[in-house]
Every structure is written in C-alpha cells, then in structure tokens.
Design a protein around this motif. Structure first.
Motif, short mmCIF file in Angstrom:
data_model
loop_
_atom_site.label_atom_id
_atom_site.label_comp_id
_atom_site.label_asym_id
_atom_site.label_seq_id
_atom_site.Cartn_x
_atom_site.Cartn_y
_atom_site.Cartn_z
N LYS A 103 -0.78 -1.37 -0.47
CA LYS A 103 -0.79 -2.75 0.02
C LYS A 103 -1.35 -3.72 -1.01
CE LYS A 103 -5.33 -2.80 2.29
NZ LYS A 103 -6.06 -2.94 3.56
N GLY A 104 -1.03 -4.99 -0.83
CA GLY A 104 -1.57 -6.01 -1.72
C GLY A 104 -0.82 -6.10 -3.04
N ALA A 105 -1.36 -6.86 -3.95
CA ALA A 105 -0.73 -7.05 -5.26
C ALA A 105 -0.95 -5.81 -6.12
CB ALA A 105 -1.33 -8.28 -5.94
N GLY A 106 0.14 -5.28 -6.64
CA GLY A 106 0.03 -4.11 -7.49
C GLY A 106 -0.08 -2.83 -6.68
N THR A 107 0.14 -1.73 -7.35
CA THR A 107 0.10 -0.41 -6.70
C THR A 107 -0.78 0.51 -7.53
OG1 THR A 107 2.36 -0.70 -5.90
CG2 THR A 107 1.49 1.54 -5.90
N SER A 108 -1.66 1.27 -6.85
CA SER A 108 -2.48 2.26 -7.55
C SER A 108 -1.69 3.57 -7.61
CB SER A 108 -3.82 2.46 -6.82
OG SER A 108 -4.55 1.25 -6.79
N GLU A 109 -0.82 3.65 -8.62
CA GLU A 109 0.08 4.80 -8.70
C GLU A 109 -0.67 6.11 -8.82
OE1 GLU A 109 0.51 2.02 -10.46
OE2 GLU A 109 2.54 1.27 -10.06
N HIS A 110 -1.84 6.09 -9.49
CA HIS A 110 -2.56 7.35 -9.70
C HIS A 110 -3.03 7.95 -8.38
CE1 HIS A 110 -5.99 4.58 -9.44
NE2 HIS A 110 -6.75 5.63 -9.19
N VAL A 111 -3.29 7.10 -7.37
CA VAL A 111 -3.69 7.61 -6.06
C VAL A 111 -2.51 8.27 -5.37
CG1 VAL A 111 -4.63 7.01 -3.80
CG2 VAL A 111 -5.49 5.86 -5.86
N LEU A 112 -1.33 7.63 -5.41
CA LEU A 112 -0.12 8.23 -4.85
C LEU A 112 0.16 9.57 -5.50
CD1 LEU A 112 2.34 5.15 -4.76
CD2 LEU A 112 0.79 5.94 -2.97
N ILE A 113 0.04 9.62 -6.82
CA ILE A 113 0.31 10.84 -7.56
C ILE A 113 -0.65 11.95 -7.15
CG2 ILE A 113 0.20 11.89 -9.87
CD1 ILE A 113 1.24 9.14 -10.94
N GLU A 114 -1.93 11.66 -7.17
CA GLU A 114 -2.95 12.67 -6.87
C GLU A 114 -2.78 13.26 -5.48
OE1 GLU A 114 -7.27 12.50 -5.16
OE2 GLU A 114 -7.13 11.33 -7.00
#
Length: 323
Positions: A103-114
C-alpha cells in the motif's frame, strides 16, 4: 517450501499456564507511573502466540482494556514494535507485512520476496485467507496492481500455493527440466523467463533439488550463477530467493538476518519480522545455519548491533548463545 525435519523454534508453550494470572502481571507492569519493561518482555516472550491470544482475552475480560493498545501507549520505538508483533497470530502478521509492503507510494519488494519465497503452500493459503478477511481485498489482485513483468508473474504463481507436494519426484522429468532451464538461459540469446517461472514455481521441492544437481552436470554452473547472469532486478532477487529456499529455508533466512545487521545501520523492520515470524517454527535451526554460514552467532550479532530493552527482547527470542 521445504522445512527441515525435526525443525525447532525457540519459543514454546509455557507449562503451568494461567492466562488470568498473566493478565494481572501485565496490568501491574503497566499501570501507575512508569512501566516494568523487563516484566513485559519476559512474560510475553515466555509464552507461545496461542497463549498470548488467551492472555489478551483474559486482559479484556478482567479490565475492559485492549492489551495491544495498552502496550502501544506504554512503550515506544523498536521495543514497542517487537512486543506488538508478538501479539499478532502468524498468518495475520504475514498478511499485515505484505499489505504494508504494497500500500501507499512505492512497494517494498524485498518484503514480498522474503515472505512469498519462504512460506509453505499451506502457510500461503492461510495468509491469503487472513489478508482477505482483514482487508476485504485479494492478495493476488493487490500484487498484480503493484508489480509488473516476470517479477509479477512469479509472485502470482507463488501466491497460488499450488506447488506439487514435497516428496513427489518424477525421475523421467528431472533431466528434461534441467535441460529446459539450460536452454531457457545459458544456451540461448536472451532469457525465456516463462520457462523458469513454470518449473521453479510448480515442481516439488524434492524434484527441484535433483533438477539443480542435474543442471550443474549439464551446464557446469550452479543454477544461482545462471540466474545472476541471465536475469536482473526484482525478478532476479525473487528467483534467487526461491532457489535458496528450495535448498534450505533456514539458510536463506539466516542470510536475510545477517544482511539486516551487517554494515552501517540495522534494518530493524526485517530483523523483527524474521525473529518473530520464525520463533515458533525454526528459529533454532536458523541460528545453527547463521553460525555455520556467517562465522558468528546470531546471538552475538544481535548483542553487538542493538541496544536497551529491544536488545534484551531479541536475545530472549533468539533463545541463547551458540558456542
């Protein structure tokens, strides 16, 4: 994803458990002037997540107060984040982390990956259920709305939680799958990402481990080396995470913890997430992998990289030093 047989966490059910008595202890630790942080951390870390839910219910029944809200009002910073995280059931905690990553501006891809690379099919099914219940949204739809390309496609495959059951190995397909991976990358101009996604996202853990061995025989490279050369960006990072988890989830998460603490500054969000989410599953095994692969103990690195009550809580979660 594969889990070690006989896997061990560092947090277990407390014997002689009394939710009402624990609720009284927590209320005493928080009421009046000042807060007894030591009592809070020792009690909450000394109980399983199931028992913490029972304590929260007893707390509300006896005092008409929400335990998590009281913790938030009495504590602050990383120590608060850690203790509040301990109060969240595991599937809901993963759902919460994924939602915040999207959610929000930008995505924390490393969290999705982990998270999506390291969870079993049954765990991902539980996460999807909690995600929909909590946010009235579908996890897959949120992922497709926030990512793109082969990275998105592999995430979607993982979210299906439809990998072949572990232990299922098709001997006749091992060499063909290894050859297909070779032809999709090292043996052609450009990369056939779809072939990588299909094989990596659907075949069983046991099968893929043998495919990786055959791939080494055919190509002369470890599959990780080829992924490094043939892919890029978030897709490369996700592919590497999937391969590492197929080899050993515990080694992968030990590496995540090490990277969170090495160098200047500490990624406390990642440190808290891994320590809390694996504390009842395989944190003891992660400790062993950490020591073996990174030349020091998890306990000593936490001790050197954190401070105060936050450090004491993490060390208790860690469960001890590895000599």
């Amino acid at each position: 994803m594969a889990l070690l047989k006989g896997k061990k966490g560092t947090i277990h059910h407390a014997s002689s458990f009394n939710a009402s008595k624990d609720a009284d202890t927590l209320r005493t630790a928080m009421k009046g002037l000042g807060t007894d942080e030591d009592a809070l951390l020792k009690l909450l870390i000394g109980r399983s997540n199931y028992q913490r839910q029972e304590i929260a219910l007893a707390y509300k029944t006896e005092y008409g107060r929400d335990l998590v809200e009281d913790l938030k009002s009495e504590l602050s910073g990383k120590f608060e984040q850690l203790l509040v995280a301990l109060m969240v059931p595991s599937s809901l905690y993963d759902a919460y982390e994924l939602r915040n990553a999207i959610k929000g501006a930008g995505t924390s891809e490393h969290v999705l990956i982990e998270i999506l690379a390291s969870r079993t099919c049954s765990e991902i099914a539980g996460i999807k259920k909690e995600y929909q219940k909590e946010y009235e949204r579908e996890l897959e739809s949120d992922i497709t709305g926030d990512t793109c390309g082969p990275f998105e496609k592999l995430l979607v495959v993982l979210v299906q939680a439809n990998r072949e059951p572990d232990g299922k190995v098709n001997d006749g397909e091992i060499e063909q799958d290894a050859k297909d991976l070779f032809d999709a990358g090292e043996n052609k101009w450009g990369t056939d990402e779809e072939k990588f996604i299909r094989i990596m996202g659907s075949k069983s853990i046991s099968h893929l481990r043998r495919v990786f061995d055959k791939y080494m025989t055919i190509s002369g490279y470890q599959i990780e080396e080829s992924i490094e050369r043939e892919t890029s960006g978030n897709f490369k990072e996700l592919m590497l995470a999937v391969v590492k988890c197929i080899r050993s989830i515990q080694c992968y998460l030990a590496e995540v913890l090490y990277n969170a603490m090495k160098g200047a500054g500490t990624d406390d969000h990642t440190l808290i997430r891994v320590m809390v989410s694996r504390s009842e599953i395989d944190l003891w095994d992660i400790r062993q992998a950490f020591r073996q692969n990174h030349g020091q103990s998890l306990h000593s690195m936490i001790n050197n990289d954190t401070s105060g009550d936050y450090r004491l809580a993490l060390l208790l979660l860690c469960g001890g030093e590895d000599d």
